[in-house]
Design an enzyme around this catalytic site. Structure first.
Site, PDB file in Angstrom:
ATOM      1  N   ARG A  16      51.382  43.603  77.209  1.00  0.00           N
ATOM      2  CA  ARG A  16      50.035  44.097  77.535  1.00  0.00           C
ATOM      3  C   ARG A  16      49.105  42.991  78.001  1.00  0.00           C
ATOM      4  O   ARG A  16      48.102  43.250  78.660  1.00  0.00           O
ATOM      5  CB  ARG A  16      49.406  44.774  76.315  1.00  0.00           C
ATOM      6  CG  ARG A  16      50.165  45.969  75.795  1.00  0.00           C
ATOM      7  CD  ARG A  16      49.459  46.648  74.642  1.00  0.00           C
ATOM      8  NE  ARG A  16      48.972  45.741  73.617  1.00  0.00           N
ATOM      9  CZ  ARG A  16      48.816  46.073  72.350  1.00  0.00           C
ATOM     10  NH1 ARG A  16      49.120  47.304  71.952  1.00  0.00           N
ATOM     11  NH2 ARG A  16      48.343  45.218  71.472  1.00  0.00           N
ATOM     12  N   SER A  17      49.395  41.755  77.648  1.00  0.00           N
ATOM     13  CA  SER A  17      48.496  40.630  77.880  1.00  0.00           C
ATOM     14  C   SER A  17      48.407  40.250  79.361  1.00  0.00           C
ATOM     15  O   SER A  17      49.429  39.975  79.996  1.00  0.00           O
ATOM     16  CB  SER A  17      48.987  39.423  77.079  1.00  0.00           C
ATOM     17  OG  SER A  17      48.483  38.213  77.585  1.00  0.00           O
ATOM     18  N   PRO A  18      47.186  40.179  79.915  1.00  0.00           N
ATOM     19  CA  PRO A  18      47.053  39.741  81.312  1.00  0.00           C
ATOM     20  C   PRO A  18      47.637  38.344  81.577  1.00  0.00           C
ATOM     21  O   PRO A  18      48.355  38.161  82.572  1.00  0.00           O
ATOM     22  CB  PRO A  18      45.543  39.796  81.561  1.00  0.00           C
ATOM     23  CG  PRO A  18      45.057  40.843  80.613  1.00  0.00           C
ATOM     24  CD  PRO A  18      45.900  40.668  79.380  1.00  0.00           C
ATOM     25  N   PRO A  19      47.365  37.335  80.741  1.00  0.00           N
ATOM     26  CA  PRO A  19      47.970  36.019  81.004  1.00  0.00           C
ATOM     27  C   PRO A  19      49.492  36.063  80.975  1.00  0.00           C
ATOM     28  O   PRO A  19      50.156  35.395  81.787  1.00  0.00           O
ATOM     29  CB  PRO A  19      47.412  35.144  79.872  1.00  0.00           C
ATOM     30  CG  PRO A  19      46.125  35.792  79.502  1.00  0.00           C
ATOM     31  CD  PRO A  19      46.394  37.257  79.628  1.00  0.00           C
ATOM     32  N   ARG A  21      51.311  38.643  81.752  1.00  0.00           N
ATOM     33  CA  ARG A  21      51.725  39.332  82.971  1.00  0.00           C
ATOM     34  C   ARG A  21      51.674  38.408  84.187  1.00  0.00           C
ATOM     35  O   ARG A  21      52.480  38.535  85.116  1.00  0.00           O
ATOM     36  CB  ARG A  21      50.865  40.572  83.200  1.00  0.00           C
ATOM     37  CG  ARG A  21      51.197  41.704  82.240  1.00  0.00           C
ATOM     38  CD  ARG A  21      50.456  42.975  82.594  1.00  0.00           C
ATOM     39  NE  ARG A  21      49.240  43.140  81.807  1.00  0.00           N
ATOM     40  CZ  ARG A  21      48.043  43.313  82.310  1.00  0.00           C
ATOM     41  NH1 ARG A  21      47.862  43.311  83.616  1.00  0.00           N
ATOM     42  NH2 ARG A  21      46.997  43.474  81.516  1.00  0.00           N
TER      43      ARG A  21
END
Length: 225
Positions: A16-19, A21
């Protein structure tokens, strides 16, 4: 005598984490397969003794490339591009002027974009916030202006070629847009850039799926209030 065998780089992450991803996107752009190991931050797995030895800052993502440990998504992406790009260094060029420009975009992401996303989603996930304040949404939307101006000079954030600046930033911006909508009339270049990024063949698996998971969690928690 060494066998010469090298294991796949291990990525400690949360989908779920943007970084996290952004690292998945960079690895995919490089054609690099990672050994993915999920860290449940809410359960405190990032605070275990074993994990703290890898990263005393107890943040994810963390990369362990056969003993070379790298933390912070932007540093990981630059490391992967430097090590695994081969002859084509366009994701993170060795040219100093080009690299400085890409670095500036990366710092905009970590200094302006991502902190504003965190202030939107983390109070809901970790502290039981009942709503997202309007001032945090408008504050996020103000950061879109910087990206719009960057894109006036080319199709991507650092010119005419895709770089790690785009891969890092789109993980953040796509998350932001789910809660702080982007005005297409006000930010046409940014809107076109997002569509360009969404068309990448590895975007769905490495960004969209994790993004949808995050949005579902946050909106689900808000609906419970």
């Amino acid at each position: 005598m060494s066998t010469g065998l090298v294991n796949k780089p291990v990525l400690y992450y949360a989908p779920r984490s943007p970084p996290c991803r952004s690292v998945l996107l960079t690895a995919a752009a490089l054609g690099l397969e990672l050994d993915l190991r999920i860290v449940n931050v809410k359960a405190g797995e990032h605070m275990t003794e074993e994990f703290l030895k890898l990263n005393p800052q107890h943040t994810i993502p963390v990369l362990d490339d056969n003993g070379v440990v790298v933390s912070d998504s932007h540093v990981i992406c630059s490391y992967l591009a430097d090590k695994y790009a081969g002859a084509d260094d366009s994701l993170y060029p060795k040219n100093e002027a080009q690299r400085r420009l890409i670095d500036a975009r990366l710092y905009y992401d970590c200094g302006h974009l991502f902190p504003r996303v965190r202030f939107i989603v983390e109070p809901v996930i970790y502290f039981g916030a009942k709503q997202i304040p309007e001032d945090r949404i408008s504050y996020m939307q103000k950061a879109y202006d910087g990206l719009e101006h960057c894109l006036a000079a080319g199709a991507y954030l650092a010119g005419d070629k895709l770089t790690i600046a785009d891969l890092c930033s789109v993980a953040t911006v796509s998350t932001a847009a789910a809660f702080a909508p982007i005005d297409e009339a006000k930010y046409p270049q940014l809107t076109a850039w997002i569509k360009r990024m969404e068309a990448l063949p590895y975007y769905e698996a490495n960004n969209r799926q994790g993004l949808d998971m995050l949005v579902k969690v946050v909106k689900g928690l808000l609906a419970e209030q």
